[in-house]
Write an enzyme that holds these catalytic residues in place. Sequence first.
Site, PDB file in Angstrom:
ATOM      1  N   CYS A 191       0.800  -1.227   0.000  1.00 50.02           N
ATOM      2  CA  CYS A 191       0.000   0.000   0.000  1.00 50.02           C
ATOM      3  C   CYS A 191       0.833   1.277   0.000  1.00 50.02           C
ATOM      4  O   CYS A 191       0.320   2.354  -0.303  1.00 50.02           O
ATOM      5  CB  CYS A 191      -0.952  -0.006   1.182  1.00 50.02           C
ATOM      6  SG  CYS A 191      -2.092  -1.415   1.220  1.00 50.02           S
ATOM      7  N   HIS A 208      -3.305   7.214   2.803  1.00 53.15           N
ATOM      8  CA  HIS A 208      -3.697   5.901   2.307  1.00 53.15           C
ATOM      9  C   HIS A 208      -5.086   5.579   2.847  1.00 53.15           C
ATOM     10  O   HIS A 208      -5.352   5.721   4.038  1.00 53.15           O
ATOM     11  CB  HIS A 208      -2.683   4.862   2.758  1.00 53.15           C
ATOM     12  CG  HIS A 208      -3.113   3.446   2.536  1.00 53.15           C
ATOM     13  ND1 HIS A 208      -3.681   3.025   1.356  1.00 53.15           N
ATOM     14  CD2 HIS A 208      -3.087   2.362   3.365  1.00 53.15           C
ATOM     15  CE1 HIS A 208      -3.968   1.738   1.459  1.00 53.15           C
ATOM     16  NE2 HIS A 208      -3.621   1.322   2.659  1.00 53.15           N
ATOM     17  N   ASN A 245     -10.159  -0.062   0.315  1.00 55.61           N
ATOM     18  CA  ASN A 245      -8.702   0.029   0.270  1.00 55.61           C
ATOM     19  C   ASN A 245      -8.210  -0.484  -1.080  1.00 55.61           C
ATOM     20  O   ASN A 245      -8.282  -1.676  -1.355  1.00 55.61           O
ATOM     21  CB  ASN A 245      -8.111  -0.808   1.410  1.00 55.61           C
ATOM     22  CG  ASN A 245      -6.597  -0.739   1.481  1.00 55.61           C
ATOM     23  OD1 ASN A 245      -5.937  -0.219   0.582  1.00 55.61           O
ATOM     24  ND2 ASN A 245      -6.032  -1.280   2.547  1.00 55.61           N
TER      25      ASN A 245
END
Length: 313
Positions: free
Chosen positions: A109, A240, A270
């Site tokens: 990520c 994020h 996500n």
Amino acid sequence: MGIKIVATGSYVPNKVLTNFDLEKMVETSDEWITTRTGIKERRIAESETTSEMATKAVLNALSGKSAEDIELFLTATATPDMFFPSTACIVQSNLKNKKALAFDISAACTGFIYGLYVADSIMRSKDIKKSIVIGAERFSKILNWEDRTTCILFGDGAGAVVLEQSEEEGILGFDIGADGSYGDLLYVESVGSNSEPPHYLYMKGNEVFKVAVRTMTDSAKRVLEKTGISADEISMLVPHQANVRIIDAVAKRLGIKNDKIFINLNRYGNTSAASIPIALDEAVREGKVKKGDLVLMVAFGGGFTWGSCIVRL
């Protein structure tokens, strides 16, 4: 010489998977997911590959301009179409460019922040005037759709930025790092987004939450200190998009108010390396981030990796 982000672009698949859809698939509820994550829906790529989504994000960033003068394609992804050729090479081919450097990086990520760091470093040390950094993921391919602890969290999509050499300094500073001792908290044993065997994502959620809040906060504080910029000067925090509780905890520790945080995970979940470039593009297109604004981006990911960056658009 400076390096600036001169354009942004993003793409998400058409298929929407809501929390109510997930109620029919696993033992969960819209209330449970929303309360604990902030996610209401996510996008799922039914047939599109990572490279196809990445290509569409780049085309949106280029806004009809040719890709012939791009000298570097860098794709951050944990779900490439295949191990090689790289997703970046496939995107380069799709855009009819035959001369640029092209390669992928994998930092989960945090991949987009790592990608910016690598591209910025190459552009400053080599005679490369224009590059594209992409974050693209097809996480739906590596999810166990019977595991309610992970399948509710992730979605698919891609985002991209165009970087150019400039007389003005746009990328002001980075803080990046990793600690491999946390590797067993979040991992996939083996993956290619077009591979057939089930290679599933595994996560120890409670432990990940704690480490994520700490590492993102510490990294953001370090980049603020390195650049001599205060949290009050930040126009927008683009974090994020993993979990709204993580974002809220980090923002509180940094002293950044809610009206300076861009959040879109309620609609996309996500999307790993794609989450920050998708969010940045939306913030730009919605007018929430304007030319001259200071933007703080911060992420964490499997590895564990972490990274933060301050840019002036």
